[in-house]
Design an enzyme around this catalytic site. Structure first.
Site, PDB file in Angstrom:
ATOM      1  N   ALA A 170      33.033  77.560  88.334  1.00 52.56           N
ATOM      2  CA  ALA A 170      32.478  76.713  87.652  1.00 52.56           C
ATOM      3  C   ALA A 170      31.138  77.724  86.567  1.00 52.56           C
ATOM      4  CB  ALA A 170      32.343  75.493  87.107  1.00 52.56           C
ATOM      5  N   SER A 197      28.626  73.907  92.025  1.00 54.02           N
ATOM      6  CA  SER A 197      29.508  74.460  91.002  1.00 54.02           C
ATOM      7  C   SER A 197      31.232  73.256  90.738  1.00 54.02           C
ATOM      8  CB  SER A 197      29.197  75.659  90.469  1.00 54.02           C
ATOM      9  OG  SER A 197      29.851  76.504  91.349  1.00 54.02           O
ATOM     10  N   ASP A 198      31.962  73.437  90.194  1.00 57.21           N
ATOM     11  CA  ASP A 198      33.095  73.170  90.674  1.00 57.21           C
ATOM     12  C   ASP A 198      33.412  74.863  91.030  1.00 57.21           C
ATOM     13  OD1 ASP A 198      35.645  72.354  90.841  1.00 57.21           O
ATOM     14  OD2 ASP A 198      35.769  71.381  88.737  1.00 57.21           O
ATOM     15  N   TRP A 199      34.978  74.982  91.086  1.00 61.36           N
ATOM     16  CA  TRP A 199      35.174  76.174  91.974  1.00 61.36           C
ATOM     17  C   TRP A 199      35.188  77.477  90.310  1.00 61.36           C
ATOM     18  CZ3 TRP A 199      34.047  73.221  95.491  1.00 61.36           C
ATOM     19  CH2 TRP A 199      34.052  73.648  96.582  1.00 61.36           C
TER      20      TRP A 199
END
Length: 645
Positions: free
Chosen positions: A208, A204-206
């Site tokens: 997200a 995941s993006d940070w």
């Protein structure tokens, strides 16, 4: 689990497991060099500048330099490249992407990923999949039809996976059609795993990640940077039978198998976050990339290149007081140094001519300084960053008025743009020269001096369309951008970037693929073979052969671009970039050039079939040097696929 307190430097840290001899994962940012506060690293030009070279060999080297410095800093997962298609010209991350064309972005992605991964780290294709704006990015819902998803936004990721063999993919903050990227089964399982056969892992993006069970079932392998959903909550979900251990095992397997595949279990990594990793070779490459990506957009009456004896006025904060070498956010970096334009020009002239400077804060004074010189060069910039889109396409901080004042004082005015993307230019008719230098990295001043004085012949081309007005852009309604009630509607569908200008017969200020040189070129003798292919033949490649001649008096490089115009019944935009190559030529030299069009060049995505198909009909092959300069045309007939191959 993931340690939510990363060790200093790395933006993400997953501790190893000594009992099982599993190495730690150390993840670092940086699209133009090692980020996260790393010192003693090389600041490269922004990725948009590198891709403006239209040279995949340069992108390969770009990836090698980035990957090499990441690896020697102890990083084994490099959070690059960003390969999203630029849909909204105001997008705050345009500078760290590649441009507005899916095929072009895919070719650049392949090259940079191969470069990064050749040096040790696993690369990361981000941000998957409709990450096209920063405004409201943590909740924004991209409403986009399936054909558009497959034809515009998916191809760069498809190339990254199939030909770049990228090890990791990062799911984005935004939602697509109602579901967050990191818990979207259609994006993560149907498209990524089944259609594209992605074998690596998805992180995941940070922050997200929004769920445990939904994310795990949809296909998210790794939550970053903490363990809010994939720690105790996941143990609980398995204990209560909401998640099977088989699902968990599959996520673990994807991560470990990828780590094995990339040799993280075998390779000794000696560097640490404090290692000194920059080299003279990397500095030389940073300079070369800045030079190659610089685009000459206007050159009235051969004002450029400048001659050594002329007095020069350098105007603007970006010209000296505050050079604009890089963008902000996770691309932010600590530059070892930045050569300012005024320093670079002074060094280049070595006392042969007077160079005066005004920062532009006082317009009257700037005009006075400009008037006293033979040539005035105004440096203007945007201040682009992750986390926010530009409010509009205008230059901020009254820089338009500065250009107007200088141009009124000196007819020989050149404007240099240090921008992350397109800007409006109300003063375009009042200036003699225009150069797009993007965010050029640490060698800023040396690169622009080499271009201004003709030590390097500019050969960059725009990877984005520059519009004439704020209204004449593909995303010109609020519903499209920044969105209404948390949704951005992709109502332009396939008409993204130059496709929209072509489909709507709108004249851009500077078209996609455009860029001038200090020499001239002639294209001729185009041949297309075979002239007929079968629609059902998945191996049907078409060869385009032509001659290119440098008809001027100096060495230079031209970018040959091939576009395909499909039969009207296919419902495609008028022209689609399908091949390109860059050719270096001495003055007077001719070369034969061959480009290849694969079956995808003649295909459309059919959402009913959930597959690509090649409809029969006559396809125009257009060859030239920009999306609006395509003098050579031939056609290819795609016959009904009932024919046996």
């Amino acid at each position: 689990g993931v340690d939510p307190r990363p060790i200093p430097g790395y933006v993400g840290y997953v501790p190893g497991n000594a009992r099982l001899s599993i190495p730690a994962l150390r993840l670092a940012d940086g699209r133009a060099g090692v980020g996260n506060g790393a010192k003693d690293v090389t600041l490269l030009p922004a990725p948009i500048a590198a891709t403006a070279s239209w040279d995949t060999g340069l992108l390969l080297s770009f990836g090698e330099v980035l990957g090499n410095e990441e690896w020697r800093k102890g990083t084994n997962v490099s959070l690059a490249p960003s390969i999203d298609v630029v849909r909204v010209p105001e997008w705050g991350r345009t500078f760290e992407s590649y441009g507005e064309d899916p095929y072009f972005n895919g070719q650049m992605a392949i090259a940079e990923i191969l470069g990064i991964q050749s040096q040790g780290p696993i690369a990361n294709a981000n941000m998957y999949l409709t990450m096209n704006q920063e405004n409201n990015r943590f909740k924004e819902d991209s409403i986009v039809d399936r054909r558009t998803l497959h034809e515009i936004y998916l191809p760069p990721f498809e190339s990254a996976i199939e030909e770049g063999h990228v090890g990791t993919v990062m799911c984005a903050y935004v939602k697509t059609n109602g579901s967050y990227s990191c818990e979207n089964p259609y994006l993560l399982t149907t498209l990524l795993r089944k259609q594209l056969d992605f074998q690596g892992w998805v992180m995941s993006d940070w922050d997200a990640t929004h769920s445990t069970v939904a994310s795990a079932k949809a296909g998210l392998d790794q939550e970053m940077p903490g363990a809010k959903y994939y720690g105790a909550a996941m143990k609980e979900a398995i204990a209560s039978g909401q998640l099977s251990t088989a699902t968990l095992d599959e996520h673990v397997r994807r991560i470990l198998v990828t780590m094995f595949r990339f040799g993280l279990f075998d390779k000794e990594q000696t560097g640490s976050w404090n290692s000194y990793v920059r080299t003279p070779e990397h500095a030389a490459f940073s300079l070369k990339a800045a030079e190659q990506g610089t685009v000459l957009l206007k050159n009235a009456d051969g004002l450029l290149p400048l001659s050594d004896g002329e007095s020069i006025a350098v105007i603007g904060a970006a010209g000296g007081a505050k050079p604009k070498a890089s963008g902000g956010g996770s691309s932010g970096m600590i530059a070892p140094y930045v050569i300012t334009p005024v320093e670079g020009i002074r060094k280049r002239l070595a006392g042969h001519a007077q160079v005066s400077y005004a920062d532009g804060s006082d317009r009257a004074k700037a005009a006075e300084v400009a008037k006293a010189a033979k040539v005035a060069i105004v440096f203007v910039n945007t201040d682009d960053s992750e986390g926010r889109d530009r409010p509009n396409l205008e230059l901020p901080n009254h820089q338009d008025e500065l250009v107007e004042a200088v141009a009124a004082a000196n007819p020989n005015t050149i404007v240099v743009l240090n921008t992350g993307g397109p800007v409006l230019m109300p003063w375009i008719d009042k200036i003699g020269g225009l150069i797009e230098a993007w965010y050029p990295g640490q060698e800023d001043g040396n690169a622009i001096a080499a271009i201004l004085y003709g030590d390097v012949n500019p050969s960059g081309k725009l990877p984005l369309t520059f519009p004439r007005t704020a209204a004449e852009i593909p995303t010109n309604t609020v519903a499209q951008w920044p969105g209404v009630n948390g949704s951005s509607t992709y109502s332009e569908k396939l008409d993204v970037g130059y496709r929209w200008y072509d489909a709507h017969h709108v004249q851009p200020l500077f078209p996609f693929g455009y860029g001038l040189s200090y020499t001239t070129f002639k294209l001729s003798r185009v041949r297309v073979t075979p002239a007929k292919i079968a629609g059902g033949d998945s191996t049907a490649n078409v060869r385009v052969d032509l001659q290119v001649k440098n008809t001027g008096k100096r060495e230079g490089a031209e970018v040959i671009q091939v576009y395909v115009e499909q039969p009207q019944k296919n419902g495609e935009p008028p022209r689609l970039l399908r091949a390109f190559t860059k050719v270096d030529l001495e003055a007077g030299q001719s070369k034969s050039v061959t480009l290849n069009l694969n079956p995808r060049s003649f295909s459309i995505y059919d959402p009913e079939l959930e597959a690509w198909k090649m409809p029969s009909g006559r396809y125009e092959i257009l060859v030239g040097t920009s999306s609006r300069d395509l003098p050579l045309q031939r056609d290819v007939e795609v016959t009904d696929h009932q024919m046996h191959n």
